[in-house]
Design an enzyme around this catalytic site. Structure first.
Site, PDB file in Angstrom:
ATOM      1  N   GLU A   1     -11.190  -7.083  16.661  1.00  0.00           N
ATOM      2  CA  GLU A   1     -11.798  -5.904  16.058  1.00  0.00           C
ATOM      3  C   GLU A   1     -13.118  -5.597  16.763  1.00  0.00           C
ATOM      4  O   GLU A   1     -13.910  -6.507  17.032  1.00  0.00           O
ATOM      5  CB  GLU A   1     -12.052  -6.192  14.581  1.00  0.00           C
ATOM      6  CG  GLU A   1     -12.760  -5.102  13.814  1.00  0.00           C
ATOM      7  CD  GLU A   1     -13.047  -5.542  12.386  1.00  0.00           C
ATOM      8  OE1 GLU A   1     -12.175  -5.335  11.521  1.00  0.00           O
ATOM      9  OE2 GLU A   1     -14.127  -6.104  12.135  1.00  0.00           O
TER      10      GLU A   1
ATOM     11  N   LYS B   1      -4.227  -6.563   2.320  1.00  0.00           N
ATOM     12  CA  LYS B   1      -4.811  -6.137   1.038  1.00  0.00           C
ATOM     13  C   LYS B   1      -3.675  -5.844   0.054  1.00  0.00           C
ATOM     14  O   LYS B   1      -3.399  -4.709  -0.309  1.00  0.00           O
ATOM     15  CB  LYS B   1      -5.699  -4.911   1.247  1.00  0.00           C
ATOM     16  CG  LYS B   1      -6.906  -5.201   2.136  1.00  0.00           C
ATOM     17  CD  LYS B   1      -7.696  -3.938   2.430  1.00  0.00           C
ATOM     18  CE  LYS B   1      -8.854  -4.228   3.371  1.00  0.00           C
ATOM     19  NZ  LYS B   1      -9.607  -3.007   3.740  1.00  0.00           N
TER      20      LYS B   1
ATOM     21  N   ARG C   1      11.208  -4.574 -18.395  1.00  0.00           N
ATOM     22  CA  ARG C   1       9.832  -4.414 -17.933  1.00  0.00           C
ATOM     23  C   ARG C   1       9.617  -4.987 -16.536  1.00  0.00           C
ATOM     24  O   ARG C   1       8.961  -4.368 -15.700  1.00  0.00           O
ATOM     25  CB  ARG C   1       8.866  -5.053 -18.940  1.00  0.00           C
ATOM     26  CG  ARG C   1       7.394  -4.988 -18.569  1.00  0.00           C
ATOM     27  CD  ARG C   1       6.967  -3.644 -17.992  1.00  0.00           C
ATOM     28  NE  ARG C   1       7.350  -2.518 -18.837  1.00  0.00           N
ATOM     29  CZ  ARG C   1       7.382  -1.267 -18.409  1.00  0.00           C
ATOM     30  NH1 ARG C   1       7.100  -0.977 -17.149  1.00  0.00           N
ATOM     31  NH2 ARG C   1       7.737  -0.286 -19.221  1.00  0.00           N
TER      32      ARG C   1
ATOM     33  N   ASP D   1     -12.696  -0.421  14.450  1.00  0.00           N
ATOM     34  CA  ASP D   1     -13.041  -0.483  13.034  1.00  0.00           C
ATOM     35  C   ASP D   1     -14.062   0.587  12.665  1.00  0.00           C
ATOM     36  O   ASP D   1     -15.169   0.628  13.212  1.00  0.00           O
ATOM     37  CB  ASP D   1     -13.601  -1.869  12.700  1.00  0.00           C
ATOM     38  CG  ASP D   1     -13.887  -2.035  11.219  1.00  0.00           C
ATOM     39  OD1 ASP D   1     -13.022  -1.636  10.413  1.00  0.00           O
ATOM     40  OD2 ASP D   1     -14.959  -2.546  10.870  1.00  0.00           O
TER      41      ASP D   1
ATOM     42  N   LYS E   1     -11.971 -10.817  13.595  1.00  0.00           N
ATOM     43  CA  LYS E   1     -12.720  -9.735  12.960  1.00  0.00           C
ATOM     44  C   LYS E   1     -14.220  -9.963  13.131  1.00  0.00           C
ATOM     45  O   LYS E   1     -14.640 -10.927  13.766  1.00  0.00           O
ATOM     46  CB  LYS E   1     -12.325  -9.627  11.488  1.00  0.00           C
ATOM     47  CG  LYS E   1     -10.795  -9.451  11.297  1.00  0.00           C
ATOM     48  CD  LYS E   1     -10.432  -8.973   9.927  1.00  0.00           C
ATOM     49  CE  LYS E   1     -10.617  -7.485   9.808  1.00  0.00           C
ATOM     50  NZ  LYS E   1     -10.135  -6.961   8.517  1.00  0.00           N
TER      51      LYS E   1
END
Length: 286
Positions: free
Chosen positions: A200, A135, A100, A222, A167
């Site tokens: 950004e 992410k 697994r 962005d 950002k």
């Protein structure tokens, strides 16, 4: 695989096995003699790009060094339904314990590599490259970013420590674009950090403020449309590396590339990719 990466992988595998096994694989203990030998084949059930074979081999090493593993394919290789990519021979208990975790790793990594490869095929003939993001699945970033590379993509920063990426929230908290850039450069200089600064921007006005301020290496557009990206790239005029980000789908990547941007960052490569279907099939040895 370098030694540091190998140690990280072994530690991850050991912890994952502890999570899965607890105080024992009671199904195998109850139904199969402990020394019974067997073989297993890793069979591909869906076409794609293979990733995670090196990790699969390490899973067997951690579970039982006496398991003999033979690799029939290579990471980064295209595979099709029915292909056998790995053979393993050893104690059946060991094969079942490894099954697994091995599949979870390989299916996830191969899914990411396959999705990345598909985008790179769409980008063929352009100079635009695809980037991953942060992410990622917690503690699996090192595997997921490796899979992006195997699919032909490019890794962005690995974490918060290897780039200054300003950002929208950083800009707002710092008091504006110029202030954020100036503070970032002061920090880089006083701390002796030889790392890039990327910022950004949310619109063309913010882009112009960055261009007026300077002292960055990359600019990220962005949630720009392809048309706005084209205008932004024209304004940058080769002075900085450019990147487009924000909900870019597979259907849109060619449009963004043809707008002239250097990189497309696509979080979906790691946060919502479909795993590649495969299975580990057992064969008893008399």
């Amino acid at each position: 695989m370098i030694q540091e990466e190998k140690i990280r992988l072994i530690n991850f595998i050991a912890e994952a096995l502890r999570e899965d096994m607890g105080d024992g694989d009671h199904t195998s203990l109850a139904t199969i003699p402990s020394e019974k030998q067997g073989e297993a084949q890793l069979i591909i059930k869906e076409a794609g790009i293979l990733a995670g074979l090196e990790e699969a081999q390490t899973v067997f090493e951690v579970v039982d060094r006496d398991v003999a593993v033979r690799l029939l394919k290579s990471d980064g290789e295209a595979v099709k339904t029915g292909d056998i990519v790995l053979l393993a021979h050893g104690r059946i208990h060991s094969l079942l314990l490894a099954e697994r975790l091995l599949l979870n790793i390989m299916q996830r990594m191969s899914g990411i590599a396959t999705a990345t490869h598909r985008i790179m095929e769409i980008l063929s003939g352009t100079r635009t490259k695809v980037l991953d993001t942060r992410k990622t699945t917690p503690l699996l970033r090192f595997l997921e970013k490796k899979a992006v590379l195997l699919g032909g993509g490019t890794n962005h920063r690995f974490g918060l420590y290897d780039m200054i990426l300003i950002k929208d929230n950083h800009v707002d908290y710092a008091g504006g674009i110029r202030q954020a850039i100036e503070k970032a450069n002061h920090y880089r200089e006083t701390q002796g950090r030889n790392i890039e600064i990327e910022i950004e921007v949310r619109n063309l006005n913010e882009l112009q403020e960055v261009l007026d301020t300077g002292h960055v290496e990359r600019i990220m557009f962005d949630n720009f449309t392809p048309e706005l990206v084209r205008e932004a790239v024209t304004r940058v005029n080769g002075r900085y590396i450019t990147e487009a980000s924000g909900g870019i789908t597979t259907a849109q990547v060619r449009q963004y590339a043809e707008a002239g941007v250097d990189y497309l960052s696509i979080g979906a490569l790691t946060h919502s990719v479909k795993s590649l279907d495969m299975s580990l099939k057992a064969k008893i040895i008399d």
